[in-house]
Design a protein around this motif. Structure first.
Motif, PDB file in Angstrom:
ATOM      1  N   ASP A 228       0.667  -1.137  -0.171  1.00 56.92           N
ATOM      2  CA  ASP A 228      -0.122   0.096  -0.037  1.00 56.92           C
ATOM      3  C   ASP A 228       0.939   1.234  -0.085  1.00 56.92           C
ATOM      4  O   ASP A 228       0.794   2.174  -0.749  1.00 56.92           O
ATOM      5  CB  ASP A 228      -0.979   0.201   1.174  1.00 56.92           C
ATOM      6  N   PHE A 229       2.083   1.172   0.676  1.00 56.57           N
ATOM      7  CA  PHE A 229       2.925   2.140   0.862  1.00 56.57           C
ATOM      8  C   PHE A 229       3.667   2.450  -0.534  1.00 56.57           C
ATOM      9  O   PHE A 229       3.742   3.566  -1.016  1.00 56.57           O
ATOM     10  CB  PHE A 229       3.801   2.151   1.825  1.00 56.57           C
ATOM     11  N   VAL A 230       4.069   1.314  -1.281  1.00 56.17           N
ATOM     12  CA  VAL A 230       4.643   1.331  -2.571  1.00 56.17           C
ATOM     13  C   VAL A 230       3.662   1.984  -3.516  1.00 56.17           C
ATOM     14  O   VAL A 230       4.102   2.785  -4.418  1.00 56.17           O
ATOM     15  CB  VAL A 230       5.010  -0.212  -2.970  1.00 56.17           C
ATOM     16  N   LYS A 231       2.458   1.688  -3.636  1.00 58.59           N
ATOM     17  CA  LYS A 231       1.411   2.249  -4.445  1.00 58.59           C
ATOM     18  C   LYS A 231       1.366   3.911  -4.147  1.00 58.59           C
ATOM     19  O   LYS A 231       1.192   4.622  -5.253  1.00 58.59           O
ATOM     20  CB  LYS A 231       0.025   1.666  -4.037  1.00 58.59           C
ATOM     21  N   SER A 232       1.467   4.184  -3.020  1.00 60.05           N
ATOM     22  CA  SER A 232       1.288   5.707  -2.590  1.00 60.05           C
ATOM     23  C   SER A 232       2.558   6.295  -3.164  1.00 60.05           C
ATOM     24  O   SER A 232       2.657   7.347  -3.815  1.00 60.05           O
ATOM     25  CB  SER A 232       1.258   6.016  -1.330  1.00 60.05           C
ATOM     26  N   TYR A 233       3.596   5.723  -2.928  1.00 57.10           N
ATOM     27  CA  TYR A 233       4.910   6.216  -3.469  1.00 57.10           C
ATOM     28  C   TYR A 233       5.035   6.318  -5.120  1.00 57.10           C
ATOM     29  O   TYR A 233       5.622   6.936  -5.644  1.00 57.10           O
ATOM     30  CB  TYR A 233       6.156   5.313  -2.944  1.00 57.10           C
ATOM     31  N   LEU A 234       4.450   5.455  -5.721  1.00 59.37           N
ATOM     32  CA  LEU A 234       4.286   5.187  -7.059  1.00 59.37           C
ATOM     33  C   LEU A 234       3.703   6.530  -7.720  1.00 59.37           C
ATOM     34  O   LEU A 234       3.761   7.020  -8.705  1.00 59.37           O
ATOM     35  CB  LEU A 234       3.905   3.945  -7.814  1.00 59.37           C
ATOM     36  N   PHE A 235       2.629   6.939  -6.878  1.00 52.24           N
ATOM     37  CA  PHE A 235       1.926   7.853  -7.277  1.00 52.24           C
ATOM     38  C   PHE A 235       2.690   9.119  -7.149  1.00 52.24           C
ATOM     39  O   PHE A 235       2.574  10.191  -8.033  1.00 52.24           O
ATOM     40  CB  PHE A 235       0.413   8.236  -6.038  1.00 52.24           C
ATOM     41  N   LEU A 236       3.616   9.255  -6.347  1.00 57.71           N
ATOM     42  CA  LEU A 236       4.296  10.466  -6.011  1.00 57.71           C
ATOM     43  C   LEU A 236       5.488  10.528  -7.541  1.00 57.71           C
ATOM     44  O   LEU A 236       5.548  11.447  -7.959  1.00 57.71           O
ATOM     45  CB  LEU A 236       5.234  10.550  -4.850  1.00 57.71           C
ATOM     46  N   LEU A 237       6.124   9.179  -7.750  1.00 60.77           N
ATOM     47  CA  LEU A 237       6.812   9.227  -8.575  1.00 60.77           C
ATOM     48  C   LEU A 237       6.173   9.665 -10.114  1.00 60.77           C
ATOM     49  O   LEU A 237       6.618  10.244 -11.159  1.00 60.77           O
ATOM     50  CB  LEU A 237       7.368   7.522  -8.573  1.00 60.77           C
ATOM     51  N   GLY A 238       4.813   9.041 -10.132  1.00 58.81           N
ATOM     52  CA  GLY A 238       4.079   9.285 -11.399  1.00 58.81           C
ATOM     53  C   GLY A 238       3.897  10.868 -11.498  1.00 58.81           C
ATOM     54  O   GLY A 238       3.899  11.229 -12.720  1.00 58.81           O
ATOM     55  N   LYS A 239       3.813  11.680 -10.807  1.00 59.14           N
ATOM     56  CA  LYS A 239       3.753  13.016 -10.757  1.00 59.14           C
ATOM     57  C   LYS A 239       5.021  13.661 -11.370  1.00 59.14           C
ATOM     58  O   LYS A 239       4.962  14.556 -11.954  1.00 59.14           O
ATOM     59  CB  LYS A 239       3.770  13.880  -9.509  1.00 59.14           C
ATOM     60  N   ALA A 254      -2.799 -14.468  -0.763  1.00 57.46           N
ATOM     61  CA  ALA A 254      -2.453 -15.291   0.017  1.00 57.46           C
ATOM     62  C   ALA A 254      -0.945 -15.128   0.635  1.00 57.46           C
ATOM     63  O   ALA A 254      -0.569 -15.429   1.897  1.00 57.46           O
ATOM     64  CB  ALA A 254      -2.201 -17.094  -0.744  1.00 57.46           C
ATOM     65  N   HIS A 255      -0.324 -14.282   0.097  1.00 55.92           N
ATOM     66  CA  HIS A 255       1.076 -13.716   0.455  1.00 55.92           C
ATOM     67  C   HIS A 255       1.110 -12.280   1.072  1.00 55.92           C
ATOM     68  O   HIS A 255       1.917 -11.897   1.825  1.00 55.92           O
ATOM     69  CB  HIS A 255       1.873 -13.590  -0.753  1.00 55.92           C
ATOM     70  N   LEU A 256      -0.327 -11.671   1.279  1.00 57.13           N
ATOM     71  CA  LEU A 256      -0.119 -10.330   1.862  1.00 57.13           C
ATOM     72  C   LEU A 256       0.214 -10.338   3.379  1.00 57.13           C
ATOM     73  O   LEU A 256       0.316  -9.345   3.944  1.00 57.13           O
ATOM     74  CB  LEU A 256      -1.657  -9.871   1.532  1.00 57.13           C
ATOM     75  N   SER A 257      -0.317 -11.357   3.993  1.00 63.11           N
ATOM     76  CA  SER A 257       0.111 -11.563   5.449  1.00 63.11           C
ATOM     77  C   SER A 257       1.781 -11.593   5.864  1.00 63.11           C
ATOM     78  O   SER A 257       1.912 -11.916   7.006  1.00 63.11           O
ATOM     79  CB  SER A 257      -0.784 -12.672   6.159  1.00 63.11           C
ATOM     80  N   LYS A 258       2.192 -12.257   4.926  1.00 61.63           N
ATOM     81  CA  LYS A 258       3.779 -12.543   5.051  1.00 61.63           C
ATOM     82  C   LYS A 258       4.250 -11.024   5.234  1.00 61.63           C
ATOM     83  O   LYS A 258       3.924  -9.955   5.458  1.00 61.63           O
ATOM     84  CB  LYS A 258       4.556 -12.931   3.894  1.00 61.63           C
ATOM     85  N   LYS A 259       5.654 -11.084   5.884  1.00 60.36           N
ATOM     86  CA  LYS A 259       6.123  -9.888   6.487  1.00 60.36           C
ATOM     87  C   LYS A 259       7.697  -9.600   6.063  1.00 60.36           C
ATOM     88  O   LYS A 259       8.252 -10.657   5.148  1.00 60.36           O
ATOM     89  CB  LYS A 259       6.463  -9.987   7.967  1.00 60.36           C
ATOM     90  N   VAL A 260       7.748  -8.442   5.698  1.00 58.20           N
ATOM     91  CA  VAL A 260       9.011  -7.915   5.098  1.00 58.20           C
ATOM     92  C   VAL A 260       9.642  -6.656   6.154  1.00 58.20           C
ATOM     93  O   VAL A 260       8.977  -6.267   6.818  1.00 58.20           O
ATOM     94  CB  VAL A 260       8.996  -7.461   3.480  1.00 58.20           C
ATOM     95  N   PRO A 261      10.823  -6.333   5.775  1.00 59.54           N
ATOM     96  CA  PRO A 261      11.278  -5.022   6.605  1.00 59.54           C
ATOM     97  C   PRO A 261      10.823  -3.915   6.002  1.00 59.54           C
ATOM     98  O   PRO A 261      10.295  -3.927   4.799  1.00 59.54           O
ATOM     99  CB  PRO A 261      12.798  -4.981   6.337  1.00 59.54           C
ATOM    100  N   PRO A 262      10.163  -2.681   6.759  1.00 56.39           N
ATOM    101  CA  PRO A 262       9.469  -1.470   6.306  1.00 56.39           C
ATOM    102  C   PRO A 262      10.591  -1.017   5.367  1.00 56.39           C
ATOM    103  O   PRO A 262      11.388  -0.725   5.442  1.00 56.39           O
ATOM    104  CB  PRO A 262       9.111  -0.735   7.527  1.00 56.39           C
ATOM    105  N   MET A 263       9.815  -0.481   4.462  1.00 53.03           N
ATOM    106  CA  MET A 263      10.356   0.212   3.618  1.00 53.03           C
ATOM    107  C   MET A 263      11.209  -0.542   2.360  1.00 53.03           C
ATOM    108  O   MET A 263      12.183   0.008   1.554  1.00 53.03           O
ATOM    109  CB  MET A 263      10.958   1.607   3.900  1.00 53.03           C
TER     110      MET A 263
END
Length: 345
Positions: A228-239, A254-263
């Motif tokens: 969700d954050f990446v999509k918002s960031y892509l909006f900024l890049l799109g500008k 099925a993979h959305l509940s998996k975890k990754v380091p933030p950012m």
């Protein structure tokens, strides 16, 4: 880190019982050499003598063991010199040993008259001496064992503290790095006199930066939150880039509940924009997808001669993965593509 339980006292008690039994096997054989269904005076005295020997050995083992393991540290002052400390410890040990042995001999002489000829004070000394030596030896072995365990725990704690400090330092790098590059994007918009776009950009920037602050204290976030954050960031890049930048995200629910380091995924998208030429004739294509429990970010490769980035992105992400998960990211650079695979946790 949770502290491990110290079983030293319990081990001292259990070993005291085992040593007491082993050292009195001969006494048991002597005491139980007759049928006790019809005990005479001699038989009862032998039984009582055997029980007294067992009790004295157990008490002697526990008193000397606990004294050398724990009690002496409460009696001896730190200001005393080492030779004086040793003298006090030896003196108290001798007093305990001979005092208990004397009481055993005195009680035996008064109560076991019939078997008196078999008992002498020297008998009790030599009978009790192995018990005393084993108790003292075990006490110092347990002291050494506890010191080794504490040293190992301290090393693990120091390692964890160092890892946490390194991870905190890496996370502190991320926010300024992200903010620097988004401000750089904003400056490009302002230079082009796109005022309305600039205002909208600032609003979206505040939304995305809210995520960076919220996730700053977290080691891991859900993949859904990061995307969700990446999509918002892509909006900024799109500008900034318009149709010169295209990104495709293919991630199943099925993979959305998996975890990754933030950012982490945002960093890879940002890395692609910072190190590649982006023009109308050569647009940048980025794809985010799942492969073998890894989240993959791949882009077409057209490297700049000089990069706008600070050169810390991939190194930072790699170090964070080693600290958090003891795993490595995979970097694949080919002639026309650049791909990074990071494990889902």
């Amino acid at each position: 880190m949770q502290r491990t339980k110290d079983w030293s006292i319990a081990l001292l008690i259990v070993s005291g019982i085992l040593v007491m039994v082993l050292m009195n096997l001969g006494t048991f054989k002597w005491v139980f050499s007759e049928d006790f269904s019809s005990l005479d005076i001699l038989g009862r005295q032998r039984l009582h003598f055997g029980l007294l020997s067992i009790i004295v050995h157990f008490i002697l083992f526990q008193v000397l063991g606990l004294f050398h393991f724990q009690w002496k540290d409460r009696l001896i002052r730190a200001s005393w010199s080492n030779p004086f400390k040793v003298l006090v410890i030896v003196l108290l040990s001798v007093i305990v040993f001979f005092g208990l042995t004397y009481l055993q001999n005195l009680y035996s002489s008064d109560n076991f008259i019939t078997i008196k000829k078999r008992i002498a004070f020297e008998y009790f000394i030599w009978n009790n001496l192995p018990i005393a030596l084993i108790a003292i030896a075990e006490a110092y072995f347990l002291i050494l064992w506890r010191k080794v365990r504490r040293s190992e725990v301290e090393k693990i704690q120091l390692k964890e503290e160092k890892s946490n400090a390194e991870l905190a330092a890496l996370k502190e790098q991320i926010s300024p790095h992200f903010f620097f590059n988004t401000l750089s994007s904003l400056s490009s918009i302002v230079r082009n006199e796109q005022k309305e776009a600039g205002l909208e950009f600032i609003q979206e920037l505040s939304n995305t930066y809210r995520y960076t602050l919220a996730s700053k204290r977290e080691e891991l976030v859900q993949l859904k939150e990061e995307l969700d954050f990446v999509k918002s960031y892509l909006f900024l890049l799109g500008k900034r880039f318009g149709k010169k930048l295209k990104c495709e995200i293919e991630v199943s629910g099925a993979h959305l509940s998996k975890k990754v380091p933030p950012m982490s995924i945002q960093l890879l998208v940002e890395n692609a924009t910072q190190h590649n030429v982006i023009t109308k004739d050569n647009p940048l294509f980025i794809k985010v997808y799942i492969e073998d429990e890894n989240i993959c970010v791949v882009n077409n490769l057209r490297e700049k001669e000089t990069s706008e980035g600070l050169g810390m992105g991939l190194s930072n992400l790699s170090q964070r993965y080693r600290l958090i998960a003891k795993r490595d990211i995979v970097i694949l650079k080919e002639q026309n593509t650049f791909e990074v695979k990071i494990p889902l946790l």
